[in-house]
Design an enzyme around this catalytic site. Sequence first.
Site, mmCIF file in Angstrom:
data_model
loop_
_atom_site.group_PDB
_atom_site.id
_atom_site.type_symbol
_atom_site.label_atom_id
_atom_site.label_comp_id
_atom_site.label_asym_id
_atom_site.label_seq_id
_atom_site.Cartn_x
_atom_site.Cartn_y
_atom_site.Cartn_z
ATOM 1 C CE LYS A 3 -11.349 7.704 -18.903
ATOM 2 N NZ LYS A 3 -11.646 9.008 -18.351
ATOM 3 N NE ARG A 39 -2.930 0.484 3.366
ATOM 4 C CZ ARG A 39 -2.272 0.824 4.476
ATOM 5 N NH1 ARG A 39 -1.617 1.975 4.528
ATOM 6 N NH2 ARG A 39 -2.281 0.033 5.526
ATOM 7 C CE1 TYR A 42 -15.096 11.260 -16.889
ATOM 8 C CE2 TYR A 42 -14.799 11.249 -14.517
ATOM 9 C CZ TYR A 42 -15.090 10.584 -15.690
ATOM 10 O OH TYR A 42 -15.367 9.248 -15.652
ATOM 11 C CG ASP A 80 -8.171 15.875 -15.842
ATOM 12 O OD1 ASP A 80 -7.511 15.232 -16.679
ATOM 13 O OD2 ASP A 80 -9.212 15.431 -15.314
#
Length: 384
Positions: A198, A47, A99, A173
């Site tokens: 993406k 983690r 978004y 972004d």
Amino acid sequence: MDKPAFASRAVHGCQGHDPHTGALSFPIYQTSTYVNAEDDWPYCYSRVQNPTREELEKTVALLEEGDYGFAFASGLAAVLAVFSLTKAGDHVLISDDVYGGTYRLIEQIWRRYNIDFTYVDMGDLDAVKAAFRPETVMVFIETPTNPMMKVADIAAVSALAGEAASRPLVVVDNTFLTPYYQRPLTLGADIVLHSATKFLAGHHDTTAGLIVTKGDALAESMRLFLKTEGTGLAPFDSWLTLRGIKTLPLRMDKHQANAVAAAEFLQNHPKVEKVYFVGLPEHPGYAVSQKQASGFGGMLSFSLKSSAGAEKVLRGGDMILFAESLGGVETLITYPMTQTHASIPKDVRDKMGITDRLLRLSVGIEDTGDILRDLEKMLALAGD
Ligand SMILES: *Cc1c(COP(=O)(O)O)cnc(C)c1O
């Protein structure tokens, strides 16, 4: 050797191969914990850090020309980490057609913590300037925006933020253009983030998010959020993303060439009202885009003259698939109103232009002629 060019950095990554075994493909370190062979052993628990994730993080930092990279389980987990920099009473300026998932994160979760967000048209510098408050700690830019393809001038907004009394951080972004076409940290931004789901991973086979920062202080914060919120990317997905990045320049060039062809085709089609593609010289963001980016990408939207038949158009392709998401090798068509932007109230959507006539294309890397032929077949199903 001089600093390798972008394409070479994308192929070879940070270390590129495994220093311990020579394995040319960087290994998937599928482990949750580590034997502490020495004091100060760099890995303790996955983690916190994992070597495959670390290779991805260092690779994206190289590509974005930043200092430190961080890899998250999704793009929204990366947005969550960025918002975690705020505290109660703070104010954030954010692009007005951000978004849909980011919008939902703000409206349904983050507002509960008494953090205020103002949506502004980042392409309108006067509007940006007027929106600053003494408690504005962050300016969050998406450019080009989704699905209306609005362009913000990253250097100009960063300069305004630099003049504001509260010295807000500028976050970009960069999902749509990727560091191959646009590197916001070189234009004055402090943090760049991606939905690597993406174009970076590029094959519609994983979800991932990336952040790159400048300077040590922001990196400390990101490291804390990632290990404490438990949002780090798993080893296999880190490997998939690294593998995707190797072909990023080739894919982006083909996405873009096909998008240019599709935009020109759609512009001349009698059933199409308007095409939203940054690469068209008449697009209002064309000049700014030429100044700050080396390409326009593979995303475009278009409106039909009539909403009749829109549903048939979406499902009418042989090769072009009706599916949410973008940036993979396959061409996808999306209905923003019912898919990506469904969580945005209708009056807000209407104001933004996200109507029942607006369709979005993520243009893939298939044969150009096949894409145009499929679009022709689909548009034959549209009403007049
Ligand atoms: C998809 C997307 C996100 C969210 O990323 P996920 O990987 O789906 O969580 C954020 N910003 C933009 C511009 C996106 O397209």
